[in-house]
Motif scaffolding. Sequence first.
Motif, mmCIF file in Angstrom:
data_model
loop_
_atom_site.group_PDB
_atom_site.id
_atom_site.type_symbol
_atom_site.label_atom_id
_atom_site.label_comp_id
_atom_site.label_asym_id
_atom_site.label_seq_id
_atom_site.Cartn_x
_atom_site.Cartn_y
_atom_site.Cartn_z
ATOM 1 N N ALA A 50 0.838 -1.203 0.000
ATOM 2 C CA ALA A 50 0.000 0.000 0.000
ATOM 3 C C ALA A 50 0.874 1.254 0.000
ATOM 4 C CB ALA A 50 -0.930 -0.005 1.206
ATOM 5 N N GLY A 51 1.977 1.213 0.737
ATOM 6 C CA GLY A 51 2.908 2.345 0.740
ATOM 7 C C GLY A 51 3.541 2.557 -0.619
ATOM 8 N N PHE A 52 3.858 1.463 -1.297
ATOM 9 C CA PHE A 52 4.436 1.573 -2.635
ATOM 10 C C PHE A 52 3.437 2.188 -3.613
ATOM 11 C CE2 PHE A 52 5.168 -0.222 -6.864
ATOM 12 C CZ PHE A 52 6.429 0.291 -7.110
ATOM 13 N N VAL A 53 2.186 1.751 -3.538
ATOM 14 C CA VAL A 53 1.155 2.301 -4.426
ATOM 15 C C VAL A 53 0.943 3.786 -4.140
ATOM 16 C CG1 VAL A 53 -1.309 2.209 -4.980
ATOM 17 C CG2 VAL A 53 0.007 0.100 -4.822
ATOM 18 N N LEU A 54 0.843 4.148 -2.860
ATOM 19 C CA LEU A 54 0.671 5.552 -2.494
ATOM 20 C C LEU A 54 1.868 6.386 -2.953
ATOM 21 C CD1 LEU A 54 -0.977 7.715 -0.978
ATOM 22 C CD2 LEU A 54 0.384 7.146 1.034
ATOM 23 N N SER A 55 3.058 5.862 -2.733
ATOM 24 C CA SER A 55 4.268 6.564 -3.159
ATOM 25 C C SER A 55 4.294 6.758 -4.672
ATOM 26 C CB SER A 55 5.493 5.775 -2.708
ATOM 27 O OG SER A 55 6.661 6.328 -3.224
ATOM 28 N N SER A 56 3.876 5.747 -5.402
ATOM 29 C CA SER A 56 3.841 5.851 -6.866
ATOM 30 C C SER A 56 2.842 6.906 -7.323
ATOM 31 C CB SER A 56 3.477 4.503 -7.485
ATOM 32 O OG SER A 56 4.458 3.549 -7.182
ATOM 33 N N LEU A 57 1.688 6.946 -6.688
ATOM 34 C CA LEU A 57 0.675 7.938 -7.069
ATOM 35 C C LEU A 57 1.117 9.360 -6.749
ATOM 36 C CD1 LEU A 57 -2.608 6.151 -5.958
ATOM 37 C CD2 LEU A 57 -1.818 6.574 -8.290
ATOM 38 N N ILE A 58 1.900 9.516 -5.709
ATOM 39 C CA ILE A 58 2.336 10.852 -5.310
ATOM 40 C C ILE A 58 3.559 11.313 -6.095
ATOM 41 C CG2 ILE A 58 3.348 12.157 -3.382
ATOM 42 C CD1 ILE A 58 1.461 10.660 -1.538
ATOM 43 N N THR A 59 4.463 10.405 -6.418
ATOM 44 C CA THR A 59 5.745 10.838 -6.977
ATOM 45 C C THR A 59 5.939 10.609 -8.469
ATOM 46 O OG1 THR A 59 6.792 8.740 -6.380
ATOM 47 C CG2 THR A 59 6.910 10.521 -4.779
ATOM 48 N N ILE A 60 5.232 9.688 -9.088
ATOM 49 C CA ILE A 60 5.481 9.430 -10.514
ATOM 50 C C ILE A 60 4.848 10.478 -11.431
ATOM 51 C CG2 ILE A 60 5.044 7.822 -12.407
ATOM 52 C CD1 ILE A 60 5.649 5.557 -10.497
ATOM 53 N N PRO A 61 3.580 10.852 -11.255
ATOM 54 C CA PRO A 61 3.042 11.890 -12.152
ATOM 55 C C PRO A 61 3.736 13.231 -11.919
ATOM 56 C CG PRO A 61 1.266 10.740 -11.027
ATOM 57 C CD PRO A 61 2.545 10.326 -10.373
ATOM 58 N N PRO A 62 3.927 14.018 -12.962
ATOM 59 C CA PRO A 62 4.593 15.314 -12.803
ATOM 60 C C PRO A 62 3.639 16.377 -12.249
ATOM 61 C CG PRO A 62 4.087 14.952 -15.094
ATOM 62 C CD PRO A 62 3.682 13.706 -14.365
ATOM 63 N N TRP A 63 3.306 16.272 -10.979
ATOM 64 C CA TRP A 63 2.413 17.239 -10.344
ATOM 65 C C TRP A 63 3.045 18.627 -10.380
ATOM 66 C CZ3 TRP A 63 -2.111 15.144 -9.844
ATOM 67 C CH2 TRP A 63 -2.248 13.806 -9.521
ATOM 68 N N PRO A 64 2.234 19.685 -10.294
ATOM 69 C CA PRO A 64 2.786 21.051 -10.355
ATOM 70 C C PRO A 64 3.828 21.362 -9.277
ATOM 71 C CG PRO A 64 0.418 21.116 -10.682
ATOM 72 C CD PRO A 64 0.767 19.701 -10.325
ATOM 73 N N LEU A 65 3.759 20.717 -8.124
ATOM 74 C CA LEU A 65 4.756 21.003 -7.098
ATOM 75 C C LEU A 65 6.142 20.502 -7.489
ATOM 76 C CD1 LEU A 65 5.256 18.697 -4.244
ATOM 77 C CD2 LEU A 65 3.122 18.289 -5.410
ATOM 78 N N TYR A 66 6.232 19.642 -8.492
ATOM 79 C CA TYR A 66 7.527 19.164 -8.981
ATOM 80 C C TYR A 66 8.024 19.970 -10.178
ATOM 81 C CZ TYR A 66 6.248 15.080 -6.217
ATOM 82 O OH TYR A 66 5.861 14.248 -5.211
ATOM 83 N N ARG A 67 7.280 20.991 -10.594
ATOM 84 C CA ARG A 67 7.664 21.785 -11.773
ATOM 85 C C ARG A 67 7.790 23.267 -11.438
ATOM 86 N NH1 ARG A 67 3.354 21.637 -15.168
ATOM 87 N NH2 ARG A 67 2.056 20.318 -13.886
ATOM 88 N N ARG A 68 8.235 23.591 -10.263
ATOM 89 C CA ARG A 68 8.315 24.999 -9.853
ATOM 90 C C ARG A 68 9.602 25.690 -10.278
ATOM 91 N NH1 ARG A 68 5.802 24.554 -3.799
ATOM 92 N NH2 ARG A 68 3.671 24.186 -4.473
ATOM 93 N N ASN A 69 10.640 24.954 -10.575
ATOM 94 C CA ASN A 69 11.944 25.539 -10.913
ATOM 95 C C ASN A 69 12.306 25.225 -12.360
ATOM 96 O OD1 ASN A 69 12.315 26.371 -8.193
ATOM 97 N ND2 ASN A 69 12.891 24.289 -7.678
ATOM 98 N N ALA A 70 11.515 25.712 -13.270
ATOM 99 C CA ALA A 70 11.739 25.411 -14.688
ATOM 100 C C ALA A 70 13.015 26.087 -15.193
ATOM 101 C CB ALA A 70 10.552 25.882 -15.511
ATOM 102 N N LEU A 71 13.694 25.406 -16.101
ATOM 103 C CA LEU A 71 14.888 25.968 -16.715
ATOM 104 C C LEU A 71 14.493 26.962 -17.796
ATOM 105 C CD1 LEU A 71 17.044 22.763 -17.200
ATOM 106 C CD2 LEU A 71 17.360 24.547 -15.496
ATOM 107 N N LYS A 72 15.270 28.002 -17.936
ATOM 108 C CA LYS A 72 15.043 28.965 -19.007
ATOM 109 C C LYS A 72 15.965 28.580 -20.159
ATOM 110 C CE LYS A 72 13.747 32.672 -15.915
ATOM 111 N NZ LYS A 72 12.378 32.448 -15.886
ATOM 112 N N TRP A 73 15.365 28.104 -21.231
ATOM 113 C CA TRP A 73 16.131 27.644 -22.381
ATOM 114 C C TRP A 73 16.527 28.824 -23.252
ATOM 115 C CZ3 TRP A 73 17.577 22.656 -22.742
ATOM 116 C CH2 TRP A 73 16.919 21.754 -21.925
ATOM 117 N N GLN A 74 17.667 28.697 -23.920
ATOM 118 C CA GLN A 74 18.091 29.726 -24.858
ATOM 119 C C GLN A 74 17.297 29.583 -26.142
ATOM 120 O OE1 GLN A 74 22.269 29.282 -25.443
ATOM 121 N NE2 GLN A 74 22.783 30.110 -23.442
#
Length: 98
Positions: A50-74
Amino acid sequence: MLDIQTHMDFAGQGKAERWSRFIITFFGIVGLVYGAFVQQFSQTVYILGAGFVLSSLITIPPWPLYRRNALKWQKPIDTDAKSSSSESGDEGKKKKKQ
């Protein structure tokens, strides 16, 4: 249409890794204690699963909290303008060598 983001930035990957380790470790400890209490190893495995499933649901999709420091491309270089100027320069060099 939908604008679904499919990436995580580098800091978000680190955050997801920490969350994943914490959740799986927490569920592993809780499962071990509970499994020892009820004398059923299968309960430990179920809780850890159950912990593995919960961890997968929280960490595998690219939720907005994981995209706060976007790189600025040239911006890309215009290759058409660069290639036309280099061709004219190459012809001049060839004539000078002869």
